[in-house]
Design a protein around this motif. Structure first.
Motif, PDB file in Angstrom:
ATOM      1  N   GLU A 124      -8.965   4.745  -0.815  1.00  0.00           N
ATOM      2  CA  GLU A 124      -8.731   5.592  -1.725  1.00  0.00           C
ATOM      3  C   GLU A 124      -9.942   6.409  -2.048  1.00  0.00           C
ATOM      4  N   MET A 154      -1.521  -4.406  -6.328  1.00  0.00           N
ATOM      5  CA  MET A 154      -2.166  -5.061  -5.306  1.00  0.00           C
ATOM      6  C   MET A 154      -3.369  -6.009  -5.960  1.00  0.00           C
ATOM      7  N   TRP A 155      -3.878  -5.376  -7.014  1.00  0.00           N
ATOM      8  CA  TRP A 155      -4.614  -6.050  -7.708  1.00  0.00           C
ATOM      9  C   TRP A 155      -4.359  -7.519  -8.529  1.00  0.00           C
ATOM     10  N   ALA A 200      -6.929  -5.801  -1.638  1.00  0.00           N
ATOM     11  CA  ALA A 200      -6.964  -4.768  -2.649  1.00  0.00           C
ATOM     12  C   ALA A 200      -8.365  -4.122  -2.849  1.00  0.00           C
ATOM     13  N   SER A 240     -11.253   5.916   6.336  1.00  0.00           N
ATOM     14  CA  SER A 240     -10.092   4.851   6.228  1.00  0.00           C
ATOM     15  C   SER A 240     -10.366   3.540   6.961  1.00  0.00           C
ATOM     16  N   ALA A 266      -8.052  -1.443   0.081  1.00  0.00           N
ATOM     17  CA  ALA A 266      -7.298  -0.296  -0.291  1.00  0.00           C
ATOM     18  C   ALA A 266      -8.040   0.506  -1.181  1.00  0.00           C
ATOM     19  N   THR A 267      -8.693  -0.014  -2.194  1.00  0.00           N
ATOM     20  CA  THR A 267      -9.519   0.881  -3.163  1.00  0.00           C
ATOM     21  C   THR A 267     -10.603   1.829  -2.487  1.00  0.00           C
ATOM     22  N   GLY A 305       1.744   0.748  -4.681  1.00  0.00           N
ATOM     23  CA  GLY A 305       0.427   1.125  -5.088  1.00  0.00           C
ATOM     24  C   GLY A 305      -0.932   0.188  -5.278  1.00  0.00           C
ATOM     25  N   THR A 306      -2.186   0.626  -5.204  1.00  0.00           N
ATOM     26  CA  THR A 306      -3.312  -0.067  -5.371  1.00  0.00           C
ATOM     27  C   THR A 306      -3.094  -0.928  -6.570  1.00  0.00           C
ATOM     28  N   ALA A 310       0.741  -1.071  -0.066  1.00  0.00           N
ATOM     29  CA  ALA A 310       0.048   0.219  -0.162  1.00  0.00           C
ATOM     30  C   ALA A 310       0.834   1.348  -0.104  1.00  0.00           C
TER      31      ALA A 310
END
Length: 439
Positions: free
Chosen positions: A380, A46-47, A373, A385, A376-377, A42-43, A38
């Motif tokens: 964002e 992660m995907w 993921a 959070s 985290a999305t 970045g996101t 994270a």
């Protein structure tokens, strides 16, 4: 008394368990990889990370076929592949933790590093298990005290090294810990190689199979209900464990508070795993009840903390309570998984069962990364959070419910004798037996 023989026997027993130290690398990935990615990568990457955990499903049957098709005279069946796999896994493990910042180059480091590491570490662990199985006549359900000791040493080393480097330089703590864990894994692999090289017999006979038949031998006739139940229970605990440290950072309990949470998970899991390996010898619905209760309780505690945000008193205490529940429940789930995999399909060898078990753990980690993921999305896209983590905890509960429903349904009647609530229908044989029949 032959003192020299006794000494050599003790050294051999120690050497046979050295591969258990690599569990520390896997625990480091499970607990710390989500907050690391994270922050660095970045996101988007992660995907894609769940894909890295699923690729071994395609690769491992091919590796298994190659290992048993080419039996070199000099090294034997495993002693060439075993150290080679470990030597490749270590630098790619470091590579996966070498990203600094968000960008395409950093994302490639993370993805390809963890992809190659996942494949090679599984190959190394399989070869080490096969050597140990032949020299000690042990199976997947057995856990020797020395194996448990090396597992604990690996997990403690991962957390201790990360905590130490965090105090030294927080920006390089991840990669420096990876250097330590990768280096120690290589050293112990060399020790294991040298100690066991002259003891294991050169196996005769080769398994000549096509690629298609090899995949069928791995994944054909799997009991879908048993397999999915095992996968979903492990995935439920993996989801909570993977989000726990990330959640601690989001709640602002501090670096060392978050490390304390991770250490609690490892300590409780280690102690519980030792007790379970000695006390739990049969599968039962009681174990499944314990699993679903632990997932639900830990998710409930974490959901309350997420709703309160960083304003609630006793946030760290709540995280530690959840960590205790996850550690205990995870140990029960893993122990039951090993016992249930003994009947996941008929006519299966111990090596195949071990690989299926490892693949399932990686698949569970892949599901956990997929859930991370999603979280985290959502983070964002939202200003809340901590509340976003409720999505992940809810998915973990749903996975546990699905696993419980699958294991509660009666299995299909097949040939075999009844054992508890399931039908024991698998005849476990060693790989050596199957080769002698084919040769």
């Amino acid at each position: 008394m032959d003192t020299r023989g006794k000494y050599e026997s003790n050294v051999q027993r120690i050497g046979l368990s050295c591969d258990a130290f690599s569990t520390g690398c896997l625990i480091m990935c499970l607990l710390f990889f989500v907050p690391y990615v994270a922050e660095n990568g970045g996101t988007l990457v992660m995907w894609f990370l769940p894909l890295a955990c699923l690729v071994p499903f395609v690769v491992m049957p091919l590796v298994y076929m190659v290992i048993h098709k080419f039996d070199t005279v000099l090294f034997g069946r495993y002693h060439f592949v075993m150290p080679l796999a470990a030597f490749v896994a270590a630098p790619f493990f470091v590579m996966a933790w070498s990203a600094f910042g968000v960008g395409a180059a950093q994302s490639c480091l993370v993805f390809f590093g963890i992809l190659i590491f996942a494949i090679t570490i599984m190959v190394y662990r399989y070869c080490a298990f096969s050597v140990r199985a032949r020299l000690t006549n042990s199976g997947i359900e057995d856990r020797a005290p020395l194996y448990e000791a090396f597992t604990a040493l690996g997990c403690i080393s991962a957390v201790a090294a990360f905590c130490g480097f965090l105090h030294y330089d927080s920006q390089t703590a991840y990669v420096n810990t990876a250097y330590v864990m990768g280096g120690l894994t290589v050293v112990l692999t060399l020790a294991q190689y040298l100690i066991t090289f002259y003891d294991i017999p050169r196996l005769g006979g080769k398994r000549v199979q096509s690629v298609k038949s090899m995949f069928v031998s791995f994944y054909g006739e799997l009991d879908t209900k048993i397999y999915l139940s095992v996968l979903f229970f492990e995935a439920a605990f993996a989801c909570i464990a993977a989000l726990l440290v990330y959640f601690g950072f989001a709640l602002g309990v501090g670096l060392y508070g978050t490390i304390a949470v991770a250490a609690t998970v490892i300590a409780v899991y280690g102690v519980s795993a030792c007790v379970c390996s000695r006390r739990i010898t049969r599968r039962s619905m009681t174990l499944s009840v314990i699993d679903i209760v632990c997932v639900t309780l830990s998710a409930a505690v974490l959901t309350v903390l997420a709703a309160l945000g960083d304003k609630g008193d006793g946030t760290l205490a709540g995280l530690i309570i959840a960590a205790v529940i996850v550690g205990f429940g995870g140990a029960v789930a893993v122990r039951q998984s090993k016992l249930r995999f003994l009947t996941v399909k008929p006519r299966v060898t111990t090596g195949t069962v071990f690989i299926l078990s490892e693949l399932t753990m990686f698949a569970a980690a892949g599901i956990a990364l997929f859930v991370a993921a999603i979280v985290a999305t959502v983070i964002e896209a939202s200003t809340y959070s901590t509340v976003s983590f409720i999505f992940g905890f809810g998915i973990a509960v749903l996975l546990a419910v699905a696993a419980f429903v699958l294991c509660a349904r009666p299995p299909l009647k097949r040939s075999g004798s009844s054992n508890g609530n399931e039908v024991t229908r698998t005849v476990l044989t060693s790989d050596v037996d199957s080769y002698s029949q084919n040769s």
